[in-house]
Motif scaffolding. Structure first.
Motif, PDB file in Angstrom:
ATOM      1  N   GLY A 238      24.706  -8.608 -15.569  1.00  0.00           N
ATOM      2  CA  GLY A 238      24.191  -8.078 -14.307  1.00  0.00           C
ATOM      3  C   GLY A 238      22.678  -8.107 -14.291  1.00  0.00           C
ATOM      4  N   ILE A 239      22.060  -6.945 -14.132  1.00  0.00           N
ATOM      5  CA  ILE A 239      20.600  -6.836 -14.093  1.00  0.00           C
ATOM      6  C   ILE A 239      20.154  -5.952 -15.252  1.00  0.00           C
ATOM      7  CG2 ILE A 239      18.605  -6.010 -12.785  1.00  0.00           C
ATOM      8  CD1 ILE A 239      20.080  -6.625 -10.227  1.00  0.00           C
ATOM      9  N   GLY A 240      19.242  -6.453 -16.071  1.00  0.00           N
ATOM     10  CA  GLY A 240      18.792  -5.676 -17.224  1.00  0.00           C
ATOM     11  C   GLY A 240      17.516  -6.243 -17.813  1.00  0.00           C
ATOM     12  N   GLY A 241      17.025  -5.550 -18.840  1.00  0.00           N
ATOM     13  CA  GLY A 241      15.764  -5.914 -19.461  1.00  0.00           C
ATOM     14  C   GLY A 241      15.915  -6.350 -20.899  1.00  0.00           C
ATOM     15  N   PRO A 242      14.802  -6.484 -21.604  1.00  0.00           N
ATOM     16  CA  PRO A 242      14.821  -7.041 -22.957  1.00  0.00           C
ATOM     17  C   PRO A 242      15.601  -6.209 -23.967  1.00  0.00           C
ATOM     18  CG  PRO A 242      12.614  -6.241 -22.370  1.00  0.00           C
ATOM     19  CD  PRO A 242      13.423  -6.256 -21.128  1.00  0.00           C
TER      20      PRO A 242
ATOM     21  N   LEU B 133      26.844  -4.385 -15.041  1.00  0.00           N
ATOM     22  CA  LEU B 133      25.853  -3.363 -15.401  1.00  0.00           C
ATOM     23  C   LEU B 133      24.526  -3.657 -14.718  1.00  0.00           C
ATOM     24  CD1 LEU B 133      25.401  -0.900 -17.286  1.00  0.00           C
ATOM     25  CD2 LEU B 133      24.874  -2.495 -19.116  1.00  0.00           C
ATOM     26  N   VAL B 134      23.937  -2.644 -14.107  1.00  0.00           N
ATOM     27  CA  VAL B 134      22.622  -2.784 -13.482  1.00  0.00           C
ATOM     28  C   VAL B 134      21.734  -1.653 -13.956  1.00  0.00           C
ATOM     29  CG1 VAL B 134      21.321  -2.606 -11.327  1.00  0.00           C
ATOM     30  CG2 VAL B 134      23.374  -4.007 -11.410  1.00  0.00           C
ATOM     31  N   ALA B 135      20.579  -1.999 -14.510  1.00  0.00           N
ATOM     32  CA  ALA B 135      19.563  -1.015 -14.900  1.00  0.00           C
ATOM     33  C   ALA B 135      18.212  -1.494 -14.403  1.00  0.00           C
ATOM     34  CB  ALA B 135      19.541  -0.840 -16.416  1.00  0.00           C
ATOM     35  N   GLY B 136      17.493  -0.618 -13.746  1.00  0.00           N
ATOM     36  CA  GLY B 136      16.177  -0.976 -13.235  1.00  0.00           C
ATOM     37  C   GLY B 136      15.070  -0.403 -14.084  1.00  0.00           C
ATOM     38  N   GLU B 137      13.992  -1.119 -14.212  1.00  0.00           N
ATOM     39  CA  GLU B 137      12.759  -0.738 -14.896  1.00  0.00           C
ATOM     40  C   GLU B 137      12.960  -0.414 -16.367  1.00  0.00           C
ATOM     41  OE1 GLU B 137      11.675   3.654 -13.541  1.00  0.00           O
ATOM     42  OE2 GLU B 137      12.460   2.406 -11.938  1.00  0.00           O
ATOM     43  N   ALA B 138      11.860  -0.023 -17.052  1.00  0.00           N
ATOM     44  CA  ALA B 138      11.883   0.129 -18.506  1.00  0.00           C
ATOM     45  C   ALA B 138      12.764   1.285 -18.952  1.00  0.00           C
ATOM     46  CB  ALA B 138      10.462   0.321 -19.027  1.00  0.00           C
ATOM     47  N   SER B 139      12.747   2.404 -18.236  1.00  0.00           N
ATOM     48  CA  SER B 139      13.538   3.556 -18.671  1.00  0.00           C
ATOM     49  C   SER B 139      15.030   3.260 -18.560  1.00  0.00           C
ATOM     50  CB  SER B 139      13.179   4.787 -17.842  1.00  0.00           C
ATOM     51  OG  SER B 139      13.416   4.574 -16.467  1.00  0.00           O
TER      52      SER B 139
ATOM     53  N   LEU C 192      17.863   3.244 -21.606  1.00  0.00           N
ATOM     54  CA  LEU C 192      19.105   4.024 -21.562  1.00  0.00           C
ATOM     55  C   LEU C 192      20.329   3.117 -21.662  1.00  0.00           C
ATOM     56  CD1 LEU C 192      18.340   6.645 -18.762  1.00  0.00           C
ATOM     57  CD2 LEU C 192      18.529   7.063 -21.216  1.00  0.00           C
ATOM     58  N   ALA C 193      20.313   2.016 -20.903  1.00  0.00           N
ATOM     59  CA  ALA C 193      21.461   1.112 -20.911  1.00  0.00           C
ATOM     60  C   ALA C 193      21.643   0.442 -22.264  1.00  0.00           C
ATOM     61  CB  ALA C 193      21.312   0.063 -19.814  1.00  0.00           C
ATOM     62  N   SER C 194      20.540   0.127 -22.951  1.00  0.00           N
ATOM     63  CA  SER C 194      20.651  -0.513 -24.263  1.00  0.00           C
ATOM     64  C   SER C 194      21.278   0.439 -25.273  1.00  0.00           C
ATOM     65  CB  SER C 194      19.280  -0.977 -24.755  1.00  0.00           C
ATOM     66  OG  SER C 194      18.441   0.116 -25.095  1.00  0.00           O
ATOM     67  N   LEU C 195      20.917   1.723 -25.195  1.00  0.00           N
ATOM     68  CA  LEU C 195      21.511   2.696 -26.105  1.00  0.00           C
ATOM     69  C   LEU C 195      22.992   2.894 -25.792  1.00  0.00           C
ATOM     70  CD1 LEU C 195      18.602   5.306 -26.152  1.00  0.00           C
ATOM     71  CD2 LEU C 195      19.183   3.647 -27.933  1.00  0.00           C
ATOM     72  N   LEU C 196      23.332   2.882 -24.500  1.00  0.00           N
ATOM     73  CA  LEU C 196      24.741   2.976 -24.099  1.00  0.00           C
ATOM     74  C   LEU C 196      25.520   1.776 -24.616  1.00  0.00           C
ATOM     75  CD1 LEU C 196      26.984   4.371 -22.425  1.00  0.00           C
ATOM     76  CD2 LEU C 196      26.226   2.983 -20.488  1.00  0.00           C
ATOM     77  N   LEU C 197      24.973   0.576 -24.426  1.00  0.00           N
ATOM     78  CA  LEU C 197      25.651  -0.638 -24.891  1.00  0.00           C
ATOM     79  C   LEU C 197      25.862  -0.618 -26.405  1.00  0.00           C
ATOM     80  CD1 LEU C 197      23.962  -3.467 -22.786  1.00  0.00           C
ATOM     81  CD2 LEU C 197      26.378  -2.836 -22.764  1.00  0.00           C
ATOM     82  N   GLN C 198      24.865  -0.156 -27.117  1.00  0.00           N
ATOM     83  CA  GLN C 198      24.969  -0.089 -28.574  1.00  0.00           C
ATOM     84  C   GLN C 198      26.151   0.786 -28.987  1.00  0.00           C
ATOM     85  OE1 GLN C 198      21.387   1.350 -30.394  1.00  0.00           O
ATOM     86  NE2 GLN C 198      21.983   0.748 -32.445  1.00  0.00           N
TER      87      GLN C 198
ATOM     88  N   VAL D  26      23.164   2.108 -13.824  1.00  0.00           N
ATOM     89  CA  VAL D  26      22.306   2.992 -14.603  1.00  0.00           C
ATOM     90  C   VAL D  26      21.086   3.360 -13.768  1.00  0.00           C
ATOM     91  CG1 VAL D  26      20.990   3.277 -16.740  1.00  0.00           C
ATOM     92  CG2 VAL D  26      23.104   1.935 -16.748  1.00  0.00           C
ATOM     93  N   ASP D  27      21.070   4.613 -13.321  1.00  0.00           N
ATOM     94  CA  ASP D  27      19.964   5.121 -12.505  1.00  0.00           C
ATOM     95  C   ASP D  27      19.771   4.217 -11.277  1.00  0.00           C
ATOM     96  OD1 ASP D  27      18.100   7.018 -11.873  1.00  0.00           O
ATOM     97  OD2 ASP D  27      16.710   6.535 -13.472  1.00  0.00           O
ATOM     98  N   ALA D  28      18.527   3.863 -10.888  1.00  0.00           N
ATOM     99  CA  ALA D  28      18.234   3.015  -9.722  1.00  0.00           C
ATOM    100  C   ALA D  28      19.168   3.315  -8.548  1.00  0.00           C
ATOM    101  CB  ALA D  28      18.337   1.529 -10.127  1.00  0.00           C
ATOM    102  N   PRO D  29      19.248   4.576  -8.106  1.00  0.00           N
ATOM    103  CA  PRO D  29      20.261   4.949  -7.123  1.00  0.00           C
ATOM    104  C   PRO D  29      20.129   4.231  -5.788  1.00  0.00           C
ATOM    105  CG  PRO D  29      18.678   6.738  -7.434  1.00  0.00           C
ATOM    106  CD  PRO D  29      18.419   5.733  -8.509  1.00  0.00           C
ATOM    107  N   ASP D  30      18.908   3.985  -5.323  1.00  0.00           N
ATOM    108  CA  ASP D  30      18.746   3.336  -4.023  1.00  0.00           C
ATOM    109  C   ASP D  30      19.336   1.933  -4.019  1.00  0.00           C
ATOM    110  OD1 ASP D  30      17.415   5.463  -2.679  1.00  0.00           O
ATOM    111  OD2 ASP D  30      15.590   4.971  -3.768  1.00  0.00           O
ATOM    112  N   PHE D  31      19.312   1.267  -5.156  1.00  0.00           N
ATOM    113  CA  PHE D  31      19.918  -0.060  -5.287  1.00  0.00           C
ATOM    114  C   PHE D  31      21.401   0.044  -5.630  1.00  0.00           C
ATOM    115  CE2 PHE D  31      21.183  -3.890  -7.509  1.00  0.00           C
ATOM    116  CZ  PHE D  31      20.548  -4.915  -6.811  1.00  0.00           C
TER     117      PHE D  31
END
Length: 381
Positions: free
Chosen positions: A39-43, A10-16, A20-26, A96-101
């Protein structure tokens, strides 16, 4: 872990993306209690048990100019992440989003036989329609937030599912204004303006100053106004520097994270275009949308717009519900004028609230369950 509990890359960039990814994971964990993801994620993702090999703010850049400046580090992270995912072979990869990456990573994984899902259809309906070819090459399936997107993708032969927006499920139809004010220490009788200048450093650089200048002008017109800024992870020093330069004397509350509390508590928001505008709409808040890019990014994007709006509330409504102050119009004077107009017009605010309620009900369709169903089909589970 049972054999039916998938392992997600799973990869999610930035706060948004983190939100979104945290709600999906839940939601996915409600279906598969022993699901694991890395993968890549936030708090917010980490609070759901996500294993963050890199923090999401590493991807918090925007546009060609910022990408050029950070290209070596981004390519190195993507290469190392791809190597590790290929070694560990997750059941499915979700970008999750971050299409360029994510698209380049998804293509590499897909070609190696790993199923790939892209969550959040890029705004091909707004600009860069040529991205359809990239999506088709990269993703086995696209999970779409908005109801008009699967039809667009189907015309290009891309499997897609409308799953609604997880924020519409999470945010109550009636905003918790009093509770949010109490949580932030804001008085019930105050008129509060929430300032959301974005979660990327480049957004703070270009959008932060005019938003704070607008706040200064609004305070001159209404000395009793109070302001709040929710700060994205890792950006407090930058926000404090902007406050020192442009926000001297403003009655301002700074809070770490808690953007939804700030939006629920406010009477008006001055907000950078992005996911936060949808949060504001779901919380039924009048807003002024602002956006400004480095001149090079703006030049590259010029002429690629397919719709007359950039703000999600206006795109979803197919009309200009809220003002957009973009590029040369992104000035303290213009933003302040639009903001004061909202505060002076209660009937207009009530009409907006009714339209936002309609949008909220349209997007509320149990995103986690729908996404889980789509992922289960891809896995053959």
């Amino acid at each position: 872990m049972t054999s039916t509990d998938p392992r997600l890359g799973l990869v999610a960039g930035e706060a948004s993306g983190d939100l979104l990814a945290s709600l999906l994971l839940q939601g996915l964990k409600a279906r598969w209690p022993d699901l694991t993801a890395a993968g890549i994620g936030g708090p917010k993702m980490q609070a759901q048990g996500f294993d963050a090999w890199w923090p999401s703010h590493k991807l918090s850049i925007f546009g060609y100019w910022d990408a050029i400046k950070n290209i070596r580090e981004l390519l190195a992270i993507r290469r190392q992440l791809g190597d590790r995912l290929l070694a560990e072979r997750p059941s499915v990869f979700v970008g999750v989003d971050a299409p360029d990456f994510n698209f380049g990573l998804e293509q590499r994984l897909r070609e190696a036989g790993i199923k790939t899902v892209h969550f959040v259809c890029p705004s091909i309906w707004a600009w860069r329609a040529e991205r359809v070819t990239t999506i088709k090459r990269s993703a086995d399936h696209v999970l779409c937030l908005f109801p008009f997107e699967p039809e667009i993708l189907a015309k290009a032969g891309i499997p897609a599912t409308y799953v609604g927006h997880p924020l519409a499920d999470q945010i109550p139809l009636e905003p918790p204004r009093e509770d949010a004010r109490a949580a932030l220490g804001l008085a019930e009788g105050d008129t509060v303006v929430a300032i959301l200048p974005g979660s990327r450093r480049s957004e703070l650089t270009y959008i932060g100053p005019p938003l704070l200048q607008a706040a200064q002008r609004m305070l001159q017109a209404r000395p009793a106004l109070r302001f709040v800024i929710p700060i994205a992870p890792g950006l407090r020093p930058m926000v404090e520097a902007l406050m020192a330069e442009h926000g001297q004397g403003l009655p301002m509350t700074l809070v770490d994270g808690r953007a939804q509390d700030a939006l629920a508590a406010c009477d008006l928001t001055l907000v950078a275009s992005g996911t936060a505008t949808l949060e504001a709409a779901l919380l039924k808040r009048p807003m002024v949308i602002a956006y400004k890019l480095h001149w090079f990014n703006a030049w590259r994007m010029k002429g690629k717009a397919l719709l007359p709006w950039v703000g999600l509330p206006n795109v979803l409504a197919r009309e200009t519900l809220v003002p957009e102050c973009l590029q040369d119009e992104c000035t303290g004077e213009r933003i302040a004028r639009e903001g004061l107009a909202w505060l002076d017009d209660a009937p207009r605010r009530e009409r907006l609230r009714e339209r936002f309620l309609e949008i909220h009900q349209q997007l509320r369709c149990n995103t986690a369950r729908r996404a889980g169903d789509a992922i289960a089909k891809i896995l053959g589970a």
